[in-house]
Enzyme design. Structure first.
Site, PDB file in Angstrom:
ATOM      1  N   ILE A 154       0.838  -1.212   0.000  1.00 27.46           N
ATOM      2  CA  ILE A 154       0.000   0.000   0.000  1.00 27.46           C
ATOM      3  C   ILE A 154       0.872   1.262   0.000  1.00 27.46           C
ATOM      4  CG2 ILE A 154      -1.728   1.298   1.315  1.00 27.46           C
ATOM      5  CD1 ILE A 154      -2.766  -1.485   2.323  1.00 27.46           C
ATOM      6  N   SER A 233      -4.071   2.623   8.286  1.00 24.99           N
ATOM      7  CA  SER A 233      -3.456   1.314   8.546  1.00 24.99           C
ATOM      8  C   SER A 233      -4.128   0.607   9.726  1.00 24.99           C
ATOM      9  CB  SER A 233      -1.957   1.472   8.765  1.00 24.99           C
ATOM     10  OG  SER A 233      -1.352   0.207   8.749  1.00 24.99           O
ATOM     11  N   ARG A 234      -3.724   0.932  10.945  1.00 20.73           N
ATOM     12  CA  ARG A 234      -4.363   0.368  12.139  1.00 20.73           C
ATOM     13  C   ARG A 234      -4.446   1.459  13.195  1.00 20.73           C
ATOM     14  NH1 ARG A 234      -6.129  -2.957   9.377  1.00 20.73           N
ATOM     15  NH2 ARG A 234      -5.950  -5.226   9.499  1.00 20.73           N
ATOM     16  N   ASP A 258      -8.925   6.554   8.994  1.00 18.75           N
ATOM     17  CA  ASP A 258      -9.857   5.497   8.558  1.00 18.75           C
ATOM     18  C   ASP A 258      -9.925   4.406   9.627  1.00 18.75           C
ATOM     19  OD1 ASP A 258     -11.570   4.261   6.543  1.00 18.75           O
ATOM     20  OD2 ASP A 258      -9.986   2.759   6.342  1.00 18.75           O
ATOM     21  N   GLU A 263     -11.900   1.156  17.767  1.00 13.72           N
ATOM     22  CA  GLU A 263     -12.965   1.072  16.759  1.00 13.72           C
ATOM     23  C   GLU A 263     -13.816  -0.199  16.865  1.00 13.72           C
ATOM     24  OE1 GLU A 263     -10.376   0.955  13.199  1.00 13.72           O
ATOM     25  OE2 GLU A 263     -11.194  -1.030  12.774  1.00 13.72           O
ATOM     26  N   HIS A 295     -13.102   2.544   8.735  1.00 21.53           N
ATOM     27  CA  HIS A 295     -12.362   1.410   8.177  1.00 21.53           C
ATOM     28  C   HIS A 295     -12.938   1.015   6.805  1.00 21.53           C
ATOM     29  CE1 HIS A 295      -9.376  -1.698   9.796  1.00 21.53           C
ATOM     30  NE2 HIS A 295      -9.390  -1.789   8.475  1.00 21.53           N
ATOM     31  N   ALA A 297     -11.387   2.009   3.819  1.00 21.68           N
ATOM     32  CA  ALA A 297     -10.416   2.166   2.729  1.00 21.68           C
ATOM     33  C   ALA A 297     -10.378   0.961   1.788  1.00 21.68           C
ATOM     34  CB  ALA A 297      -9.027   2.431   3.311  1.00 21.68           C
ATOM     35  N   PHE A 298     -10.644  -0.234   2.328  1.00 21.59           N
ATOM     36  CA  PHE A 298     -10.542  -1.443   1.489  1.00 21.59           C
ATOM     37  C   PHE A 298     -11.752  -1.611   0.576  1.00 21.59           C
ATOM     38  CE2 PHE A 298     -13.831  -4.352   3.044  1.00 21.59           C
ATOM     39  CZ  PHE A 298     -14.287  -3.650   4.149  1.00 21.59           C
TER      40      PHE A 298
END
Ligand code: NAD
Length: 344
Positions: A154, A233-234, A258, A263, A295, A297-298
């Site tokens: 990424i 990312s995380r 994100d 979360e 979350h 982005a994917f």
């Protein structure tokens, strides 16, 4: 082969059912997440399919093994939610190492552009026929310096996108891929130099003991005044309290998140009718210069297709051949990473 699918969403079912057909796999979709309380739902299944906010701790692993479950199929790349040390030798853990680095990198740029060009503000204004430009002044990305932490799949794509905008790209990685310095005009520097010189810092490394709270009070102190922090990312890569303080003190110019450390009980669900208990998240979201997506982005058609097809291949390989190229190894990397000496 019967697989218990946890934290199922409507967009998962369409792609997974399509690839399950013809592979002799039946999915039972559970909306609940996998955790200590829900693990019993997996009784009678050959495997479980889990996502980023399911809990695969030692208790859950022991129960799964007791019930005869043979494989934990992560339908994501990150595996910080799995106790890998405990899983080793007891249950197979497979993942989807790459489904679309473009999805995540493009979302990161979408967040950055939204923030610097105040699109989030302009969208709401024009919906109310407020066409004033006051307060919407942004800045050019051209010529600005972005510091990318983690130059894997990424991070590399994000570096290319930034170069397309004419930005200077600095990078830090524990295991640098020096070929991108030549091909993409990226310069590897130390972590301290990332903080010192970057106008924008983007996180693309995994969450490990070493990267936990990588962006903390100390890192923010070292950073440029007005720095923009991007985290797709995380969540736990960023100390959210320190981030909030940095925003209040005006040291941080903007943040685009994100992911968020806490979360797990919030993201992916509609909480609009509930009182927000998390004061830090509520305060962050209230800031005009903070953008939060949950979350997301994917979430592209291409990524969903790749996630489903790779996960189903992983399950079939593991349950029929007893091996799979995407099995995570006990040294906390995948077998490919081990071959490259990249275990972490
Ligand atoms: P990757 O494994 O290809 O790249 C990770 C890079 O981080 C590697 O180059 C590795 O060497 C580097 N790294 C490891 N430890 C480091 C450290 N201590 N300091 C600096 N760099 C370090 O992974 P990827 O596919 O590029 O994904 C990156 C991260 O993105 C994943 O770990 C995951 O957490 C996150 N992700 C988020 C979403 C989303 O929807 N928001 C989707 C997919 C992945």
């Amino acid at each position: 082969m019967k697989i218990a699918f946890f934290d199922a969403k409507p967009y998962d079912k369409a792609s997974f059912d399509k690839y399950a057909e013809g592979n002799n796999i039946t999915f039972k979709y559970f909306e609940t997440k996998l955790n200590d309380d829900t693990v019993y739902l997996a009784n009678g299944f050959d495997g479980v399919c889990v996502f980023v906010n399911d809990t695969v701790n030692s208790f859950v692993i022991d129960k799964l093994v007791e019930m005869g479950v043979k494989v934990v199929a992560l339908r994501c790349a990150g595996f910080n939610n799995v106790d890998m040390k405990h899983a080793f030798g007891k249950i197979h853990v497979v993942r989807v190492p790459a489904y679309s680095p473009y999805a995540v990198a493009e979302h990161t740029m979408a967040l950055l552009l939204t923030s610097v060009r105040r699109i989030h503000k302009a969208y709401i204004r024009s919906k109310e026929f407020n066409f004033s430009l006051n307060g919407l002044t942004g800045f050019d990305l051209y010529g600005k310096t972005v510091g990318i932490i983690g130059t894997g799949k990424i991070g590399k794509v994000f570096a290319q996108i930034c170069r397309g905008f004419g930005m200077k790209v600095l990078a830090y990685d524990k295991f640098p891929s020096y070929e991108i310095e030549e091909n993409d005009n990226v310069k590897y520097v130390t972590l301290d130099e990332i903080f010192r010189y970057s106008d924008i810092i983007s996180l693309h490394c995994p969450l490990t003991d070493e990267t936990y709270h990588l962006i903390n009070e100390n890192a923010i102190e070292k950073s440029k005044r007005g720095v923009i922090i991007l985290n797709t990312s995380r969540g736990a890569l960023v100390d959210a309290e320190a981030l909030l303080n940095g925003i209040k003190s005006r040291k941080i110019g903007a943040a685009c998140l994100d992911v968020y450390e806490e979360e797990a009980d919030l993201f992916f669900e509609d909480n609009s009718g509930h009182i927000m208990e998390d004061d830090t998240l509520a305060r962050l979201i209230s800031m005009p210069n903070v953008i939060v997506t949950s979350h997301q982005a994917f979430l592209t058609d291409e990524a969903l297709e790749n996630i489903a097809s790779t996960t189903i291949n992983n399950i079939v390989d593991m349950l029929t051949k007893g091996q799979c190229e995407n099995e995570l190894c006990f040294r906390f990397g995948n077998t490919e990473d081990c071959k490259n000496g990249k275990c972490f």
